[in-house]
Design a protein around this motif. Structure first.
Motif, PDB file in Angstrom:
ATOM      1  N   LEU A  94      35.487  40.890  36.339  1.00 50.73           N
ATOM      2  CA  LEU A  94      36.852  41.037  36.850  1.00 50.73           C
ATOM      3  C   LEU A  94      37.809  40.226  35.994  1.00 50.73           C
ATOM      4  CD1 LEU A  94      36.561  40.867  40.727  1.00 50.73           C
ATOM      5  CD2 LEU A  94      36.783  42.850  39.259  1.00 50.73           C
ATOM      6  N   LEU A 102      43.427  45.638  36.559  1.00 50.93           N
ATOM      7  CA  LEU A 102      43.024  45.630  37.968  1.00 50.93           C
ATOM      8  C   LEU A 102      44.127  46.166  38.871  1.00 50.93           C
ATOM      9  CD1 LEU A 102      41.062  42.328  38.572  1.00 50.93           C
ATOM     10  CD2 LEU A 102      40.202  44.638  38.347  1.00 50.93           C
ATOM     11  N   SER A 107      42.433  46.700  45.693  1.00 52.97           N
ATOM     12  CA  SER A 107      41.765  45.411  45.832  1.00 52.97           C
ATOM     13  C   SER A 107      40.723  45.430  46.948  1.00 52.97           C
ATOM     14  CB  SER A 107      42.785  44.306  46.065  1.00 52.97           C
ATOM     15  OG  SER A 107      43.594  44.618  47.156  1.00 52.97           O
ATOM     16  N   ALA A 111      36.872  44.520  46.553  1.00 53.48           N
ATOM     17  CA  ALA A 111      36.261  43.500  47.404  1.00 53.48           C
ATOM     18  C   ALA A 111      35.034  44.062  48.091  1.00 53.48           C
ATOM     19  CB  ALA A 111      37.272  43.012  48.437  1.00 53.48           C
ATOM     20  N   LEU A 114      32.239  44.101  45.668  1.00 52.66           N
ATOM     21  CA  LEU A 114      31.765  42.757  45.382  1.00 52.66           C
ATOM     22  C   LEU A 114      30.950  42.196  46.545  1.00 52.66           C
ATOM     23  CD1 LEU A 114      32.331  41.102  42.884  1.00 52.66           C
ATOM     24  CD2 LEU A 114      34.171  39.966  44.077  1.00 52.66           C
ATOM     25  N   VAL A 115      31.310  42.554  47.744  1.00 50.33           N
ATOM     26  CA  VAL A 115      30.633  41.988  48.905  1.00 50.33           C
ATOM     27  C   VAL A 115      29.618  42.973  49.484  1.00 50.33           C
ATOM     28  CG1 VAL A 115      30.937  41.018  51.201  1.00 50.33           C
ATOM     29  CG2 VAL A 115      32.587  40.501  49.402  1.00 50.33           C
ATOM     30  N   LEU A 416      50.481  34.819  44.873  1.00 48.74           N
ATOM     31  CA  LEU A 416      49.178  34.684  45.540  1.00 48.74           C
ATOM     32  C   LEU A 416      49.265  33.578  46.572  1.00 48.74           C
ATOM     33  CD1 LEU A 416      46.004  34.916  45.762  1.00 48.74           C
ATOM     34  CD2 LEU A 416      45.931  33.146  44.030  1.00 48.74           C
ATOM     35  N   LEU A 428      45.461  24.304  43.784  1.00 46.41           N
ATOM     36  CA  LEU A 428      44.800  25.308  42.961  1.00 46.41           C
ATOM     37  C   LEU A 428      45.160  25.109  41.489  1.00 46.41           C
ATOM     38  CD1 LEU A 428      43.030  27.564  44.006  1.00 46.41           C
ATOM     39  CD2 LEU A 428      44.995  29.057  44.060  1.00 46.41           C
TER      40      LEU A 428
ATOM     41  N   LEU B 202      34.139  35.877  52.781  1.00 47.84           N
ATOM     42  CA  LEU B 202      33.823  36.158  51.378  1.00 47.84           C
ATOM     43  C   LEU B 202      34.687  37.318  50.869  1.00 47.84           C
ATOM     44  CD1 LEU B 202      31.862  35.110  49.246  1.00 47.84           C
ATOM     45  CD2 LEU B 202      30.313  36.948  49.855  1.00 47.84           C
ATOM     46  N   ARG B 203      34.884  38.308  51.727  1.00 44.10           N
ATOM     47  CA  ARG B 203      35.685  39.469  51.367  1.00 44.10           C
ATOM     48  C   ARG B 203      37.138  39.053  51.118  1.00 44.10           C
ATOM     49  NH1 ARG B 203      34.201  42.444  55.662  1.00 44.10           N
ATOM     50  NH2 ARG B 203      32.251  43.197  54.838  1.00 44.10           N
ATOM     51  N   VAL B 204      37.659  38.164  51.972  1.00 51.94           N
ATOM     52  CA  VAL B 204      39.034  37.690  51.786  1.00 51.94           C
ATOM     53  C   VAL B 204      39.169  36.982  50.441  1.00 51.94           C
ATOM     54  CG1 VAL B 204      40.748  36.027  52.608  1.00 51.94           C
ATOM     55  CG2 VAL B 204      39.592  37.521  54.219  1.00 51.94           C
ATOM     56  N   ARG B 205      38.172  36.152  50.110  1.00 47.93           N
ATOM     57  CA  ARG B 205      38.204  35.454  48.824  1.00 47.93           C
ATOM     58  C   ARG B 205      38.171  36.456  47.672  1.00 47.93           C
ATOM     59  NH1 ARG B 205      40.477  31.156  50.269  1.00 47.93           N
ATOM     60  NH2 ARG B 205      39.271  29.636  51.420  1.00 47.93           N
ATOM     61  N   ALA B 206      37.417  37.516  47.831  1.00 48.21           N
ATOM     62  CA  ALA B 206      37.339  38.525  46.772  1.00 48.21           C
ATOM     63  C   ALA B 206      38.702  39.176  46.581  1.00 48.21           C
ATOM     64  CB  ALA B 206      36.285  39.569  47.115  1.00 48.21           C
ATOM     65  N   ILE B 207      39.364  39.514  47.684  1.00 46.48           N
ATOM     66  CA  ILE B 207      40.682  40.143  47.588  1.00 46.48           C
ATOM     67  C   ILE B 207      41.678  39.186  46.929  1.00 46.48           C
ATOM     68  CG2 ILE B 207      42.647  40.992  48.938  1.00 46.48           C
ATOM     69  CD1 ILE B 207      40.747  42.321  50.782  1.00 46.48           C
ATOM     70  N   GLU B 208      41.604  37.902  47.323  1.00 49.53           N
ATOM     71  CA  GLU B 208      42.506  36.920  46.707  1.00 49.53           C
ATOM     72  C   GLU B 208      42.291  36.874  45.203  1.00 49.53           C
ATOM     73  OE1 GLU B 208      42.648  33.788  50.449  1.00 49.53           O
ATOM     74  OE2 GLU B 208      41.658  33.234  48.586  1.00 49.53           O
ATOM     75  N   GLN B 209      41.022  36.904  44.814  1.00 47.87           N
ATOM     76  CA  GLN B 209      40.746  36.786  43.396  1.00 47.87           C
ATOM     77  C   GLN B 209      41.251  38.000  42.622  1.00 47.87           C
ATOM     78  OE1 GLN B 209      36.791  35.539  41.104  1.00 47.87           O
ATOM     79  NE2 GLN B 209      37.852  34.053  42.321  1.00 47.87           N
ATOM     80  N   VAL B 210      41.157  39.178  43.220  1.00 48.99           N
ATOM     81  CA  VAL B 210      41.639  40.376  42.540  1.00 48.99           C
ATOM     82  C   VAL B 210      43.166  40.383  42.486  1.00 48.99           C
ATOM     83  CG1 VAL B 210      41.773  42.880  42.671  1.00 48.99           C
ATOM     84  CG2 VAL B 210      39.613  41.737  43.137  1.00 48.99           C
ATOM     85  N   GLU B 211      43.791  40.138  43.640  1.00 45.20           N
ATOM     86  CA  GLU B 211      45.249  40.251  43.691  1.00 45.20           C
ATOM     87  C   GLU B 211      45.941  39.098  42.985  1.00 45.20           C
ATOM     88  OE1 GLU B 211      46.367  40.849  47.762  1.00 45.20           O
ATOM     89  OE2 GLU B 211      45.835  42.973  47.663  1.00 45.20           O
ATOM     90  N   GLY B 212      45.291  37.941  42.941  1.00 45.34           N
ATOM     91  CA  GLY B 212      45.961  36.787  42.346  1.00 45.34           C
ATOM     92  C   GLY B 212      45.451  36.463  40.961  1.00 45.34           C
ATOM     93  N   HIS B 225      39.191  28.414  42.168  1.00 46.04           N
ATOM     94  CA  HIS B 225      39.059  29.436  43.207  1.00 46.04           C
ATOM     95  C   HIS B 225      37.619  29.924  43.311  1.00 46.04           C
ATOM     96  CE1 HIS B 225      39.716  33.224  45.384  1.00 46.04           C
ATOM     97  NE2 HIS B 225      40.695  32.544  45.952  1.00 46.04           N
ATOM     98  N   ARG B 226      36.920  30.001  42.159  1.00 50.31           N
ATOM     99  CA  ARG B 226      35.499  30.352  42.179  1.00 50.31           C
ATOM    100  C   ARG B 226      34.695  29.374  43.042  1.00 50.31           C
ATOM    101  NH1 ARG B 226      34.226  32.882  37.102  1.00 50.31           N
ATOM    102  NH2 ARG B 226      35.495  34.759  37.203  1.00 50.31           N
ATOM    103  N   TRP B 229      34.951  30.432  46.444  1.00 48.59           N
ATOM    104  CA  TRP B 229      34.131  31.631  46.614  1.00 48.59           C
ATOM    105  C   TRP B 229      32.654  31.260  46.750  1.00 48.59           C
ATOM    106  CZ3 TRP B 229      33.538  37.007  46.529  1.00 48.59           C
ATOM    107  CH2 TRP B 229      32.328  37.454  46.055  1.00 48.59           C
TER     108      TRP B 229
END
Lengths: 559, 558
Positions: A94, A102, A107, A111, A114-115, A416, A428, B202-212, B225-226, B229
């Protein structure tokens, strides 16, 4: 997908070894059982006489149960490790794809890949793969034993056995294709839902609530029909197997029965006695059991393969992807000469596949500490130019030279906001920042008052998409990150788009501070105040940069 | 025990299809009994033939048992296939209906309740939670029931030949069933109950990583951020490992129990055979039957260690049902002429924060009012009150002199064109997004609308024209393009009352100026409430009001 097995081999071998042990224990148990029954029925032995046999049965039962436990636990360890490995690779991927590529993907769909799709790999590695070896080995062991007892019975079993993998392979191929289609449907389904759920307020405004309920229900029913098609075939494969297993057991039972009665004169039938007959009968279902288990796990295989298809296509490079590597290279070779915060574009061109707009060719050098404003109608390519400088997209031609160390500060139009506290969101970008510097950054971004009224202070929890923050506040939080970050180069895409005049003044004052501290600011903006702040202003027209000259007064009053 | 109550509403939903469910369970029972018949009859047959061979008469009717064996062989296959197909169809039918029903409930909720729940959590409710509930019938309800019936039936059958065997069967298999169900459920409860939420996180973290990703990579914050995760992932994997080990242990207990029960029945049978109580064939039949009937217990530990996850999914779905009741009211009957709009003594508070206290504002028919104020001060709240996104805590809002608290939101909103502050576009084509404003609009009308917002030339240059997909939340468009598409959508609505929240934000000065002129003409004859941070950010208005912070919430200044 096969490569994943390398790191987990010991666990995989452990699972197969335990499975084999369980098979051998079953053999001993059945043999002892047949012997005990035969001794009592045919030789009128007392229970005391067969005590050894009974003890052997008990030991075999215990060994079998323990070995099965070992197989399950080893198999699961194997599956969990594979999932971890695959997820790690996907995350790296990714990152490689980068934010711009992306942006065209959903998204929620990513996700769920990924999950959830990675989740569906587990069964394949923990159950199906070990069972595949066992399904070949254990029946072979049993067959040898039955052959030794009565070769004709062994042939009855053998006739049915080879047909089974053949049928299963045929049916499995179809099931796999359907499974892939189903995974696509699941991904689409989750994307569709997230989209509609996010927009519920808008659907209500347009009076489309009822219609979208129908739509959602229709998509769900479509998912059902697809699932059912897959299942119909998946179940057929196990039904074929069940049928052969049941018929084989029946044929063996009738053969043994008739043989014992002496109705069959051919072959080894005459040598049958209650011990060998019962032993064979007990082994017949066990002969098919590993295959039956395998077919129960066939579903695991099909869903894993279906998921793997999508995951592999995500992991493999696209056609237009040679570019980022090039970008990295130019980054390494050229950036050493550049001071942090400086930017150099040499004959850069950009083409978007399938879109009209072309950026460039353009060349530009920006020195550390400069403030540069980019103006132009929306869609003219201001954002694309910023993305080029940030390294999210690679130029189709030319070179972009930027030093990415320590970092580049980026202000997105959609900032974000991670699930966590206000402090988590800020740290962050600066993990070691003190509470004091967090507060300072918030004040500089015009969130000082908000912080004072927030019930938990810096520990106030923020949710996904900034629940508890208005649009302007979210943007100011992103600005606070810019202030907090040690980055020398700051890229801002419309930083004042959603701000009221008062906050805007805060922000512009803050930006002036940033510039005064020696940071480089490149801002896409329509705002006159920011344009006035800039040392140089460029307009983007038809993909080309042109310097906008302003009166000396304007520059002096603002510098 | 109390936690199980959260399953009640879903059991109720299952009950609506009780005919199908019952037939499914009967098919399951038929499968198990066929397997039982096949193995025990074969055992009986072989032993009987062995005895007949050594006895003097040497005669045995081989045709009846032979036919029975063949029958069971076929019936086991057929009933198993039908059972699986039929039951899965039932479940998927139920799940598809449930998804629609859950969504139907969501769309009736008001805006503030909606803002409280988060988008991807809902996604999870809609798909994963409902999917988790499919365990309820197929794994948790029917199998233990079928196992219980077959154990009772076989124990009675065994008791007819040898009473003590029947008693031993019940004494061993019933407690074993209890261990495999209640015992495993209790043992796996915490880990499986937690698992649903951990997977969601975990899914929320994945979305954050993609969108952000843009921010995370440029700030070099991806590793930070990893780390978040990985923490979620490790917690999830630990739970899964724990559950797997407990399932394996449950299976171990059940295997040992089944095999020992079989051995016990065999030994009892042997003793009875020696004392002449039962024949040899019956003895073997009972032992093999015990083995076969216990098959029904085999899958229970796996299903029941996951009970916590099913209950958790049910709890989350229930919590959603307990969100506020939808707003209702009578249909709006006044005609399509420009209406008046007035706020009378309106009071609104977000939690402890007072937004308005005693706010008064009125718009005469056809009047155009501009509201100027800083972001977060309550401009959007004024708009949301007008479309009855929620009701004020005090005072009233009147549309054409009718209190809107008594009007059906749908019929009210049909008269209002409201451009929200955020341009909410859907992952669909440009045409579909525009047609939300007017489902019956022709392509020509869509092109007209695009021309008015100065997007016609751009759209004509697109290879797919109106059929271009705009991407998730319109991300394939620039911010200014998305804004104008949203504006075109509102214009297509052609409503007598118009509310525009920052209509020109994100546009360059030239486009903004020419759109302001276009809007000025289009708004003529309509009642309009325009919201902005600055007078210059709005088309010309008849009158401007300023929203400023006051002691008691926000105040209006002329």
């Amino acid at each position: 997908m096969k490569q994943q097995a390398a790191g987990v081999r010991p666990w995989y071998r452990g699972a197969v070894g335990c499975g084999l042990l369980a098979g051998l224990a079953t053999l001993i148990q059945m043999g002892a059982l047949a012997w005990v029954v035969d001794d009592v029925v045919s030789n009128q032995a007392t229970l005391g006489d067969v005590a050894i046999g009974v003890a052997l049965i008990v030991i075999a039962i215990a060994a079998r149960a323990l070995a099965q436990w070992g197989q399950e636990v080893c198999g699961q360890a194997c599956g969990l490790r594979v999932k971890q490995q695959v997820r790690a690779r996907l995350l790296v991927r990714l990152q490689q794809l980068g934010p711009v590529r992306l942006a065209s993907r959903h998204s929620a769909g990513l996700a769920s890949q990924l999950v959830d799709q990675v989740e569906s790999l587990e069964g394949y590695y923990s159950r199906f793969l070990p069972q595949m070896v066992l399904a070949a080995l254990i029946p072979l062991v049993y067959l040898v034993v039955v052959f030794w007892l009565n070769w004709l019975a062994a042939i009855w079993l053998l006739i049915a056995a080879p047909l089974i993998p053949l049928f299963m392979a045929l049916i499995g191929m179809g099931a796999q294709r359907l499974n892939e289609a189903q995974f696509q449907a699941v991904t689409r389904l989750s994307g569709h839902f997230l989209d509609r759920v996010r927009g519920i307020a808008t659907l209500q405004l347009f009076g489309l609530a009822e219609r979208s309920v129908e739509e959602v229900s229709e998509v769900a029913h479509d998912y059902r029909r697809r699932s059912l098609k897959t299942l119909r075939v998946a179940f057929l494969s196990s039904a074929v197997l069940e049928f052969f297993a049941a018929v084989s057991v029946a044929v063996v039972a009738i053969y043994i029965g008739l043989g014992l009665l002496g109705y069959i004169q051919y072959g080894p039938a005459e040598q049958l006695d209650l011990f060998s007959g019962l032993f064979i009968l007990l082994l017949a279902p066990e002969f098919f059991q590993p295959l039956r288990t395998l077919s129960q796990h066939y579903h695991d295989r099909a869903s894993a393969l279906g998921a793997a298809e999508g995951l592999v296509s995500l992991l493999e490079p696209d056609a237009d992807e040679a570019a980022p590597a090039e970008c990295d290279r130019s980054d390494k070779t050229a950036s050493r000469e550049l001071v942090p915060g400086a930017v150099e574009l040499v004959n850069v061109e950009l083409r978007h596949a399938g879109r009209e707009r072309i950026l460039g060719p353009l060349s530009l050098r920006i020195d550390t500490g400069e403030v540069v404003a980019l103006i132009g109608p929306s869609g003219s390519g201001k954002s694309s130019l910023l993305q080029l400088i940030a390294g999210f997209i690679a130029p189709s031609a030319g070179q972009v030279e930027v030093r990415r160390d320590p970092a580049i500060a980026w202000l997105d139009q959609r900032p974000l906001i991670i699930q966590g506290t206000l402090a988590d969101n800020l740290r962050l970008v600066a993990p070691d920042a003190s509470d004091e510097s967090l507060r300072n950054a918030l004040t500089q971004a015009g969130l000082g008052q908000w912080l004072a009224s927030a019930p938990g202070g810096l520990e106030t929890p923020l949710g996904e998409r900034g629940v508890g923050l208005s649009g302007g506040e979210g943007q100011r939080l992103a600005l606070a990150r810019v202030f907090l970050s040690p980055a020398r180069l700051v890229l801002l895409d419309e930083p004042t788009a959603a701000l009221d005049p008062e906050t805007e003044q805060h922000v512009i004052a803050g930006l002036t501070q940033l510039a005064a501290s020696g940071r480089t600011l490149i801002v896409a903006t329509h705002h006159p105040a920011i344009m006035a702040m800039a040392g140089r202003v460029f307009a983007i027209e038809q993909g080309r940069l042109s310097r906008v000259e302003r009166s000396a007064d304007a520059r002096e009053t603002n510098s | 025990m109390k936690a199980l109550l959260s399953l009640r509403p879903w059991l109720g939903v299952l009950a609506e299809r009780r005919g199908r469910l019952l037939l499914g369970a009967v098919l399951m029972l038929a499968t198990l009994l066929s397997a039982l018949g096949l193995l025990s009859l074969s055992g009986w047959f072989i032993t009987a033939t062995a005895i007949a061979a050594v006895s003097a008469s040497g005669y045995l009717d081989v045709f009846t048992p032979g036919g029975g064996i063949r029958f069971f062989a076929v019936s086991r296959t057929v009933s198993r296939y039908l059972e699986r197909l039929y039951n899965h169809d039932t479940i998927l039918r139920l799940l598809a209906d449930l998804r629609g029903r859950v969504f139907a409930r969501l769309v009736t909720l008001d805006a503030r309740t909606l803002a409280r729940a988060r988008a991807s959590q809902w996604l999870n409710r809609l798909t994963a939670d409902i999917d988790t509930l499919d365990n309820l019938y197929l794994r948790l309800l029917a199998p233990p029931l079928v196992a219980l019936i077959s154990i009772l039936a076989f124990a009675a059958f065994a008791a007819a030949f040898l009473p003590i065997a029947g008693i031993v069967l019940l004494a061993v298999l019933l407690p074993l069933g209890l261990v495999a169900t209640a015992g495993c459920a209790w043992w796996g409860w915490r880990a499986s109950h937690r698992r649903v939420d951990r997977q969601e996180r975990l899914r929320v973290r994945a979305i954050e990583q993609v969108e952000g990703l843009a921010e995370l990579t440029s700030y070099r914050a991806l590793d930070a951020h990893r780390a978040l995760w990985h923490r979620e992932e490790r917690a999830l994997l630990d739970d899964q490992r724990r559950l797997g080990q407990r399932t394996a242990t449950g299976n171990l207990v059940v295997t040992v129990g089944i095999q020992l029960a079989t051995l016990a029945v065999l030994l009892l049978g042997l003793e009875a055979f020696r004392s002449g109580q039962v024949s040899g064939p019956v003895m073997v039949m009972l032992a093999l039957g015990t083995l076969a009937v216990s098959e029904g217990l085999g899958n229970l530990p796996m299903a029941f260690t996951q009970l916590g996850a099913t209950v958790r999914a049910a709890e989350r779905l229930n919590a959603q049902a307990e969100l506020k009741t939808p707003l209702t009211g009578e249909r709006l009957t006044s005609g399509g002429a420009a209406p008046s709009l007035s706020y009378r003594n309106v009071e609104v508070a977000h939690g402890a924060r007072v937004v308005f206290s005693g706010l008064n504002l009125s718009l005469d028919p056809g009047q155009r009012i501009g509201i100027i104020g800083a972001s977060g001060i309550g401009k959007s709240t004024l708009a949301q009150l007008a479309v009855r996104a929620f009701d004020p805590q005090g005072g009233r809002v009147e549309f054409d002199h009718q209190d809107i608290a008594g009007l059906a939101p749908d019929s009210l909103r049909a008269r209002i064109g409201y451009l929200t502050q955020r341009s909410e576009l859907f992952h669909d084509t440009l045409a579909a997004n525009l047609r939300m404003g007017d489902p019956d609009a022709s392509d020509a009308q869509l092109w007209d609308a695009l021309e008015r917002v100065e997007l016609k030339a751009w759209a004509e240059a697109l290879p797919e024209g109106l059929e271009t997909w705009v991407g998730e939340q319109g991300r394939q468009l620039s911010g200014g393009q998305a804004r104008r598409v949203a504006l075109a959508r509102v214009m297509l609505r052609d409503s007598p009352l118009v509310i525009l929240d920052e209509p020109l934000s994100g546009l360059d000065a030239a486009t903004a100026a020419s759109l302001a002129t276009t809007l000025d003409a289009w708004l003529a004859g309509r009642t309009a409430l325009l919201l902005g941070h600055d007078e210059a950010a709005l088309p010309r208005c008849d009158r401007y009001w300023r929203l400023v912070p006051g002691k008691q919430g926000t105040q209006l200044l002329g």
